[in-house]
Motif scaffolding. Structure first.
Motif, PDB file in Angstrom:
ATOM      1  N   LEU A 279       0.831  -1.205   0.000  1.00  0.00           N
ATOM      2  CA  LEU A 279       0.000   0.000   0.000  1.00  0.00           C
ATOM      3  C   LEU A 279       0.870   1.261   0.000  1.00  0.00           C
ATOM      4  O   LEU A 279       0.576   2.238  -0.687  1.00  0.00           O
ATOM      5  CB  LEU A 279      -0.944  -0.008   1.204  1.00  0.00           C
ATOM      6  N   TYR A 280       1.932   1.232   0.778  1.00  0.00           N
ATOM      7  CA  TYR A 280       2.866   2.365   0.808  1.00  0.00           C
ATOM      8  C   TYR A 280       3.473   2.590  -0.578  1.00  0.00           C
ATOM      9  O   TYR A 280       3.588   3.727  -1.047  1.00  0.00           O
ATOM     10  CB  TYR A 280       3.961   2.088   1.836  1.00  0.00           C
ATOM     11  N   LEU A 281       3.856   1.497  -1.237  1.00  0.00           N
ATOM     12  CA  LEU A 281       4.486   1.605  -2.553  1.00  0.00           C
ATOM     13  C   LEU A 281       3.523   2.118  -3.625  1.00  0.00           C
ATOM     14  O   LEU A 281       3.964   2.624  -4.653  1.00  0.00           O
ATOM     15  CB  LEU A 281       5.092   0.265  -2.966  1.00  0.00           C
ATOM     16  N   ASP A 282       2.212   2.017  -3.375  1.00  0.00           N
ATOM     17  CA  ASP A 282       1.250   2.641  -4.288  1.00  0.00           C
ATOM     18  C   ASP A 282       1.463   4.154  -4.324  1.00  0.00           C
ATOM     19  O   ASP A 282       1.257   4.787  -5.351  1.00  0.00           O
ATOM     20  CB  ASP A 282      -0.189   2.347  -3.858  1.00  0.00           C
ATOM     21  N   LEU A 283       1.857   4.732  -3.189  1.00  0.00           N
ATOM     22  CA  LEU A 283       2.100   6.177  -3.106  1.00  0.00           C
ATOM     23  C   LEU A 283       3.527   6.552  -3.502  1.00  0.00           C
ATOM     24  O   LEU A 283       3.763   7.617  -4.062  1.00  0.00           O
ATOM     25  CB  LEU A 283       1.835   6.684  -1.690  1.00  0.00           C
ATOM     26  N   TYR A 284       4.468   5.688  -3.150  1.00  0.00           N
ATOM     27  CA  TYR A 284       5.882   5.978  -3.387  1.00  0.00           C
ATOM     28  C   TYR A 284       6.543   4.827  -4.138  1.00  0.00           C
ATOM     29  O   TYR A 284       7.354   4.083  -3.586  1.00  0.00           O
ATOM     30  CB  TYR A 284       6.598   6.206  -2.047  1.00  0.00           C
ATOM     31  N   PRO A 285       6.218   4.647  -5.409  1.00  0.00           N
ATOM     32  CA  PRO A 285       6.734   3.495  -6.163  1.00  0.00           C
ATOM     33  C   PRO A 285       8.243   3.526  -6.403  1.00  0.00           C
ATOM     34  O   PRO A 285       8.821   2.493  -6.747  1.00  0.00           O
ATOM     35  CB  PRO A 285       5.969   3.566  -7.485  1.00  0.00           C
ATOM     36  N   ASP A 286       8.883   4.651  -6.189  1.00  0.00           N
ATOM     37  CA  ASP A 286      10.326   4.756  -6.426  1.00  0.00           C
ATOM     38  C   ASP A 286      11.154   4.602  -5.159  1.00  0.00           C
ATOM     39  O   ASP A 286      12.368   4.788  -5.197  1.00  0.00           O
ATOM     40  CB  ASP A 286      10.645   6.105  -7.083  1.00  0.00           C
ATOM     41  N   ASP A 287      10.528   4.258  -4.056  1.00  0.00           N
ATOM     42  CA  ASP A 287      11.240   4.116  -2.784  1.00  0.00           C
ATOM     43  C   ASP A 287      11.951   2.756  -2.770  1.00  0.00           C
ATOM     44  O   ASP A 287      11.358   1.726  -2.467  1.00  0.00           O
ATOM     45  CB  ASP A 287      10.254   4.236  -1.624  1.00  0.00           C
ATOM     46  N   GLU A 288      13.235   2.771  -3.103  1.00  0.00           N
ATOM     47  CA  GLU A 288      14.020   1.532  -3.225  1.00  0.00           C
ATOM     48  C   GLU A 288      14.137   0.775  -1.902  1.00  0.00           C
ATOM     49  O   GLU A 288      14.089  -0.453  -1.878  1.00  0.00           O
ATOM     50  CB  GLU A 288      15.417   1.838  -3.767  1.00  0.00           C
ATOM     51  N   THR A 289      14.270   1.500  -0.813  1.00  0.00           N
ATOM     52  CA  THR A 289      14.399   0.864   0.501  1.00  0.00           C
ATOM     53  C   THR A 289      13.150   0.055   0.828  1.00  0.00           C
ATOM     54  O   THR A 289      13.233  -1.110   1.244  1.00  0.00           O
ATOM     55  CB  THR A 289      14.640   1.920   1.594  1.00  0.00           C
ATOM     56  N   MET A 290      11.996   0.661   0.623  1.00  0.00           N
ATOM     57  CA  MET A 290      10.743  -0.038   0.926  1.00  0.00           C
ATOM     58  C   MET A 290      10.469  -1.142  -0.092  1.00  0.00           C
ATOM     59  O   MET A 290       9.871  -2.164   0.262  1.00  0.00           O
ATOM     60  CB  MET A 290       9.595   0.956   0.989  1.00  0.00           C
ATOM     61  N   LEU A 291      10.895  -0.968  -1.313  1.00  0.00           N
ATOM     62  CA  LEU A 291      10.732  -2.018  -2.316  1.00  0.00           C
ATOM     63  C   LEU A 291      11.538  -3.253  -1.918  1.00  0.00           C
ATOM     64  O   LEU A 291      11.049  -4.384  -2.019  1.00  0.00           O
ATOM     65  CB  LEU A 291      11.150  -1.526  -3.700  1.00  0.00           C
TER      66      LEU A 291
END
Length: 126
Positions: free
Chosen positions: A68-80
């Motif tokens: 769900l977080y990555l839906d907002l921040y798809p470029d966040d490599e750490t969270m990916l």
């Protein structure tokens, strides 16, 4: 509460530990609000099957929250990377659970009669 996409600081959202996140129903510390001051009850598995299921639930919950977080921040490599880690853990935990105890979902059943109808039911003493 109004939703504000700037609630997170990309790359560094403060996270609860996975078991605590499942208990609270929220992985992200800055989004959690307790309900009227109530405290939550930590699940305490009483046997190996319950422990394995709780582990699976924790990993799947964390992976879903990060998704769900990555839906907002798809470029966040750490969270990916964290998402990939928990997705892998969830898949392995599911594989182990199904191998040892049977299906978690209908799609994992091995034919008819469906495996999940074999006791005990959740409300029955285990």
């Amino acid at each position: 509460m109004n939703f504000n996409a700037n609630y997170f600081t990309p790359n560094q959202p403060p996270l609860f530990e996975p078991k605590e996140a499942l208990t609270l129903g929220n992985l992200f510390k800055n989004l959690y609000m307790s309900y009227k001051g109530f405290s939550n009850y930590y699940l305490q598995p009483s046997n190996e099957k319950q422990k394995a299921l709780l582990t699976l639930q924790i990993y799947e919950f964390v992976a879903h929250e990060i998704n769900l977080y990555l839906d907002l921040y798809p470029d966040d490599e750490t969270m990916l990377q964290l998402f990939e880690e928990y997705t892998k853990k969830a898949k392995e935990a599911r594989k182990q659970f199904v191998m040892m105890y049977g299906p978690v979902e209908v799609r994992e059943s091995n034919g008819i009669p469906f495996d999940w109808t074999k006791g005990p039911w959740p409300w029955e003493y285990q």
